[in-house]
Motif scaffolding. Structure first.
Motif, mmCIF file in Angstrom:
data_model
loop_
_atom_site.group_PDB
_atom_site.id
_atom_site.type_symbol
_atom_site.label_atom_id
_atom_site.label_comp_id
_atom_site.label_asym_id
_atom_site.label_seq_id
_atom_site.Cartn_x
_atom_site.Cartn_y
_atom_site.Cartn_z
ATOM 1 N N LEU A 1 -9.508 7.350 -10.188
ATOM 2 C CA LEU A 1 -10.781 7.148 -9.628
ATOM 3 C C LEU A 1 -11.688 8.192 -10.252
ATOM 4 N N ALA A 2 -12.830 8.020 -10.159
ATOM 5 C CA ALA A 2 -14.018 8.801 -10.697
ATOM 6 C C ALA A 2 -13.714 10.141 -9.932
ATOM 7 N N GLY A 3 -14.513 11.262 -10.575
ATOM 8 C CA GLY A 3 -14.204 12.570 -9.858
ATOM 9 C C GLY A 3 -13.064 13.232 -10.310
ATOM 10 N N LYS A 4 -12.458 14.128 -9.457
ATOM 11 C CA LYS A 4 -11.271 14.787 -9.707
ATOM 12 C C LYS A 4 -10.335 14.547 -8.089
ATOM 13 N N PRO A 5 -9.887 13.150 -7.925
ATOM 14 C CA PRO A 5 -8.975 13.154 -6.721
ATOM 15 C C PRO A 5 -7.804 13.850 -6.618
ATOM 16 N N GLY A 6 -7.393 14.221 -7.828
ATOM 17 C CA GLY A 6 -5.970 14.904 -7.939
ATOM 18 C C GLY A 6 -4.668 13.987 -7.789
ATOM 19 N N TRP A 7 -4.961 12.814 -7.774
ATOM 20 C CA TRP A 7 -3.834 11.724 -8.100
ATOM 21 C C TRP A 7 -4.456 10.520 -8.882
ATOM 22 N N GLY A 8 -3.480 9.746 -9.313
ATOM 23 C CA GLY A 8 -3.748 8.396 -10.021
ATOM 24 C C GLY A 8 -2.548 7.548 -10.064
ATOM 25 N N VAL A 9 -2.691 6.587 -10.963
ATOM 26 C CA VAL A 9 -1.500 5.383 -10.578
ATOM 27 C C VAL A 9 -1.026 5.331 -12.208
ATOM 28 N N TRP A 10 0.040 4.996 -12.338
ATOM 29 C CA TRP A 10 0.698 4.573 -13.676
ATOM 30 C C TRP A 10 1.410 3.252 -13.553
ATOM 31 N N TYR A 11 1.214 2.612 -14.616
ATOM 32 C CA TYR A 11 2.082 1.371 -14.675
ATOM 33 C C TYR A 11 2.790 1.049 -16.264
ATOM 34 N N ALA A 12 3.710 -0.046 -16.131
ATOM 35 C CA ALA A 12 4.149 -0.244 -17.379
ATOM 36 C C ALA A 12 5.156 -1.388 -17.034
ATOM 37 N N THR A 13 5.314 -2.272 -18.166
ATOM 38 C CA THR A 13 6.265 -3.405 -18.285
ATOM 39 C C THR A 13 7.307 -3.478 -19.019
ATOM 40 N N THR A 14 8.567 -3.805 -18.929
ATOM 41 C CA THR A 14 9.616 -3.828 -19.739
ATOM 42 C C THR A 14 10.494 -4.903 -19.460
ATOM 43 N N ALA A 15 11.231 -5.259 -20.551
ATOM 44 C CA ALA A 15 12.132 -6.377 -20.552
ATOM 45 C C ALA A 15 13.267 -6.037 -19.734
ATOM 46 N N ALA A 16 13.764 -6.866 -18.698
ATOM 47 C CA ALA A 16 14.981 -6.524 -17.877
ATOM 48 C C ALA A 16 16.066 -6.682 -18.523
ATOM 49 N N PHE B 1 0.845 -1.304 0.114
ATOM 50 C CA PHE B 1 0.096 -0.037 0.041
ATOM 51 C C PHE B 1 0.844 1.227 0.026
ATOM 52 N N ARG B 2 0.514 2.303 -0.890
ATOM 53 C CA ARG B 2 1.153 3.767 -0.592
ATOM 54 C C ARG B 2 0.000 4.555 -0.576
ATOM 55 N N SER B 3 0.157 5.175 0.537
ATOM 56 C CA SER B 3 -0.968 6.131 0.927
ATOM 57 C C SER B 3 -1.137 7.459 -0.007
ATOM 58 N N VAL B 4 -2.120 8.224 -0.170
ATOM 59 C CA VAL B 4 -1.945 9.535 -0.381
ATOM 60 C C VAL B 4 -2.510 10.492 0.429
ATOM 61 N N VAL B 5 -3.028 10.217 1.482
ATOM 62 C CA VAL B 5 -3.534 10.907 2.743
ATOM 63 C C VAL B 5 -2.902 10.741 4.224
ATOM 64 N N ASP B 6 -1.504 10.169 3.958
ATOM 65 C CA ASP B 6 -0.792 10.125 5.238
ATOM 66 C C ASP B 6 0.028 11.540 5.465
ATOM 67 N N GLY B 7 -0.045 12.331 4.615
ATOM 68 C CA GLY B 7 0.874 13.555 4.562
ATOM 69 C C GLY B 7 2.187 13.481 4.138
ATOM 70 N N ASN B 8 2.744 12.491 3.569
ATOM 71 C CA ASN B 8 3.990 12.085 2.898
ATOM 72 C C ASN B 8 4.046 12.858 1.604
ATOM 73 N N ILE B 9 2.989 13.115 0.763
ATOM 74 C CA ILE B 9 2.893 13.699 -0.590
ATOM 75 C C ILE B 9 2.070 14.969 -0.402
ATOM 76 N N ASP B 10 2.458 15.872 -1.234
ATOM 77 C CA ASP B 10 1.551 17.003 -1.282
ATOM 78 C C ASP B 10 0.815 17.036 -2.839
ATOM 79 N N LEU B 11 -0.733 16.856 -2.644
ATOM 80 C CA LEU B 11 -1.167 16.402 -3.673
ATOM 81 C C LEU B 11 -1.553 18.181 -4.724
#
Length: 200
Positions: free
Chosen positions: A158-173, A100-110
């Protein structure tokens, strides 16, 4: 001068005076005295065309996939992601326990543009993911610089305007680990092609 001639002369003067406002009106509407339209300046036309083109590009640009809270997305075999209002959750093939990576624990500034990054190496491939947040405009796409070239990832939000999201990708090592950092900058772009947020 006969009475008839006086009437004709007076009518001609009245008609001439009546025509003055219409000439003034025509000139004020962008016409020359000869009736030719005054062309808009070249720089003005160029700016208008550029703005219209940018608007058209923004309308056609992709945007992040909107997912429901808790909806699982398979990024790679055994690697799943899901979002809730409090942050990013994921599992990996080597560790089925949710992380888990929180967006509400104060460690990131949205309110400030930013990107985070995690990478997992399994089966000769890297699975990359992280948060993106705080940018202006609408996030559209993500590019990850690697030792093997640029990798294009995907965005979730997520729906609405949460001010954040997640990115992902895969690549060969890399076939050979020579000690340098294989994963480099991560850049999220908005629908107009400008940088939304970046990790260098």
């Amino acid at each position: 001068m006969t009475r008839m001639q006086k009437y004709v002369a007076a009518a001609a003067v009245a008609a001439a005076l009546a025509g003055v406002p219409s000439v003034s009106y025509a000139v004020s509407q962008g016409k020359t005295a000869h009736g030719t339209t005054i062309e808009q300046s070249t720089p003005f036309r160029a700016k208008a065309k550029a703005a219209a083109a940018a608007h058209a590009v923004a309308r056609k640009a992709p945007t992040a996939r909107v997912v429901a809270s808790g909806e699982h997305v398979t990024a790679a075999p055994g690697f799943e992601l899901w979002l809730t209002a409090d942050g990013k959750h994921w599992t990996t093939p080597g560790d089925p326990e949710p992380q888990f990576r929180s967006v509400v624990d104060g460690n990131i500034d949205l309110g400030t543009p930013g990107v985070s990054r995690q990478s997992e190496s399994t089966g000769g491939r890297y699975t990359l993911s992280g948060l993106y947040y705080g940018g202006k405009g609408t996030a559209s796409r993500v590019e990850i610089e690697t030792g093997a070239g640029t990798v294009h990832g995907k965005l979730l939000t997520l729906a609405g305007k949460p001010g954040w999201g997640v990115w992902y990708a895969t690549t060969a090592a890399p076939a050979k680990n020579d000690g340098f950092d294989f994963i480099g900058a991560v850049t999220v772009y908005d629908t107009r092609g400008k940088v939304y947020a970046q990790l260098k």
